[in-house]
Design a protein around this motif. Structure first.
Motif, PDB file in Angstrom:
ATOM      1  N   GLU A   1     -21.212   5.039 -57.083  1.00 43.62           N
ATOM      2  CA  GLU A   1     -22.050   6.240 -57.150  1.00 43.62           C
ATOM      3  C   GLU A   1     -22.212   6.906 -55.789  1.00 43.62           C
ATOM      4  O   GLU A   1     -22.338   8.127 -55.695  1.00 43.62           O
ATOM      5  CB  GLU A   1     -23.423   5.905 -57.715  1.00 43.62           C
ATOM      6  CG  GLU A   1     -23.437   5.613 -59.186  1.00 43.62           C
ATOM      7  CD  GLU A   1     -24.831   5.281 -59.660  1.00 43.62           C
ATOM      8  OE1 GLU A   1     -25.349   6.028 -60.511  1.00 43.62           O
ATOM      9  OE2 GLU A   1     -25.410   4.288 -59.171  1.00 43.62           O
ATOM     10  N   LYS A   2     -22.220   6.104 -54.708  1.00 45.23           N
ATOM     11  CA  LYS A   2     -22.395   6.648 -53.362  1.00 45.23           C
ATOM     12  C   LYS A   2     -21.314   7.674 -53.030  1.00 45.23           C
ATOM     13  O   LYS A   2     -21.569   8.648 -52.337  1.00 45.23           O
ATOM     14  CB  LYS A   2     -22.342   5.532 -52.314  1.00 45.23           C
ATOM     15  CG  LYS A   2     -23.610   4.781 -52.149  1.00 45.23           C
ATOM     16  CD  LYS A   2     -23.469   3.799 -51.015  1.00 45.23           C
ATOM     17  CE  LYS A   2     -24.631   2.844 -50.983  1.00 45.23           C
ATOM     18  NZ  LYS A   2     -24.514   1.884 -49.892  1.00 45.23           N
ATOM     19  N   LEU A   3     -20.121   7.438 -53.521  1.00 44.63           N
ATOM     20  CA  LEU A   3     -19.001   8.319 -53.198  1.00 44.63           C
ATOM     21  C   LEU A   3     -19.186   9.727 -53.747  1.00 44.63           C
ATOM     22  O   LEU A   3     -18.727  10.695 -53.155  1.00 44.63           O
ATOM     23  CB  LEU A   3     -17.695   7.725 -53.724  1.00 44.63           C
ATOM     24  CG  LEU A   3     -17.304   6.371 -53.144  1.00 44.63           C
ATOM     25  CD1 LEU A   3     -16.051   5.852 -53.835  1.00 44.63           C
ATOM     26  CD2 LEU A   3     -17.084   6.467 -51.635  1.00 44.63           C
ATOM     27  N   SER A   4     -19.871   9.844 -54.875  1.00 43.24           N
ATOM     28  CA  SER A   4     -19.991  11.158 -55.513  1.00 43.24           C
ATOM     29  C   SER A   4     -21.406  11.729 -55.490  1.00 43.24           C
ATOM     30  O   SER A   4     -21.631  12.817 -55.987  1.00 43.24           O
ATOM     31  CB  SER A   4     -19.513  11.060 -56.968  1.00 43.24           C
ATOM     32  OG  SER A   4     -20.340  10.175 -57.684  1.00 43.24           O
ATOM     33  N   THR A   5     -22.363  11.009 -54.916  1.00 43.65           N
ATOM     34  CA  THR A   5     -23.755  11.445 -54.941  1.00 43.65           C
ATOM     35  C   THR A   5     -24.243  11.755 -53.528  1.00 43.65           C
ATOM     36  O   THR A   5     -24.120  10.930 -52.635  1.00 43.65           O
ATOM     37  CB  THR A   5     -24.649  10.348 -55.564  1.00 43.65           C
ATOM     38  OG1 THR A   5     -24.111   9.981 -56.825  1.00 43.65           O
ATOM     39  CG2 THR A   5     -26.054  10.849 -55.753  1.00 43.65           C
ATOM     40  N   ALA A   6     -24.813  12.940 -53.352  1.00 46.15           N
ATOM     41  CA  ALA A   6     -25.293  13.365 -52.041  1.00 46.15           C
ATOM     42  C   ALA A   6     -26.817  13.332 -51.978  1.00 46.15           C
ATOM     43  O   ALA A   6     -27.502  13.503 -52.983  1.00 46.15           O
ATOM     44  CB  ALA A   6     -24.805  14.773 -51.748  1.00 46.15           C
ATOM     45  N   CYS A   7     -27.327  13.124 -50.776  1.00 39.26           N
ATOM     46  CA  CYS A   7     -28.763  13.212 -50.519  1.00 39.26           C
ATOM     47  C   CYS A   7     -29.209  14.641 -50.797  1.00 39.26           C
ATOM     48  O   CYS A   7     -28.516  15.605 -50.436  1.00 39.26           O
ATOM     49  CB  CYS A   7     -29.035  12.843 -49.066  1.00 39.26           C
ATOM     50  SG  CYS A   7     -30.744  13.102 -48.533  1.00 39.26           S
ATOM     51  N   GLU A   8     -30.355  14.790 -51.423  1.00 40.80           N
ATOM     52  CA  GLU A   8     -30.849  16.130 -51.762  1.00 40.80           C
ATOM     53  C   GLU A   8     -31.434  16.873 -50.557  1.00 40.80           C
ATOM     54  O   GLU A   8     -31.739  18.053 -50.655  1.00 40.80           O
ATOM     55  CB  GLU A   8     -31.878  16.027 -52.883  1.00 40.80           C
ATOM     56  CG  GLU A   8     -31.235  15.545 -54.166  1.00 40.80           C
ATOM     57  CD  GLU A   8     -32.171  15.618 -55.357  1.00 40.80           C
ATOM     58  OE1 GLU A   8     -33.159  16.365 -55.321  1.00 40.80           O
ATOM     59  OE2 GLU A   8     -31.893  14.899 -56.330  1.00 40.80           O
ATOM     60  N   TYR A   9     -31.570  16.180 -49.422  1.00 44.73           N
ATOM     61  CA  TYR A   9     -32.143  16.812 -48.237  1.00 44.73           C
ATOM     62  C   TYR A   9     -31.111  17.156 -47.176  1.00 44.73           C
ATOM     63  O   TYR A   9     -31.302  18.093 -46.417  1.00 44.73           O
ATOM     64  CB  TYR A   9     -33.227  15.910 -47.630  1.00 44.73           C
ATOM     65  CG  TYR A   9     -34.353  15.650 -48.598  1.00 44.73           C
ATOM     66  CD1 TYR A   9     -35.321  16.613 -48.829  1.00 44.73           C
ATOM     67  CD2 TYR A   9     -34.428  14.456 -49.303  1.00 44.73           C
ATOM     68  CE1 TYR A   9     -36.344  16.393 -49.749  1.00 44.73           C
ATOM     69  CE2 TYR A   9     -35.446  14.226 -50.210  1.00 44.73           C
ATOM     70  CZ  TYR A   9     -36.397  15.195 -50.427  1.00 44.73           C
ATOM     71  OH  TYR A   9     -37.403  14.978 -51.327  1.00 44.73           O
TER      72      TYR A   9
END
Length: 53
Positions: free
Chosen positions: A33-41
């Motif tokens: 999931e880390k590869l495709s998920t970005a921090c919202e900030y």
């Protein structure tokens, strides 16, 4: 639900507490999931999912 990197986890927790008036549930994101998920900030890779349920 808020996706957050290590640097912005405190902001994500504060946001959930302010909006839902309850302590959030922190879930560490899997490596896949880390590869495709970005921090919202900041758009770095997210490490945690902060949710109220």
């Amino acid at each position: 639900m808020i996706y957050s990197c290590e640097e912005h986890i405190d902001i994500a927790i504060d946001t959930v507490v302010d909006e839902h008036e309850t302590f959030p549930i922190l879930t560490k994101i899997s490596e896949e999931e880390k590869l495709s998920t970005a921090c919202e900030y900041c758009r770095n890779s997210a490490v945690y999912l902060v949710a109220n349920e």
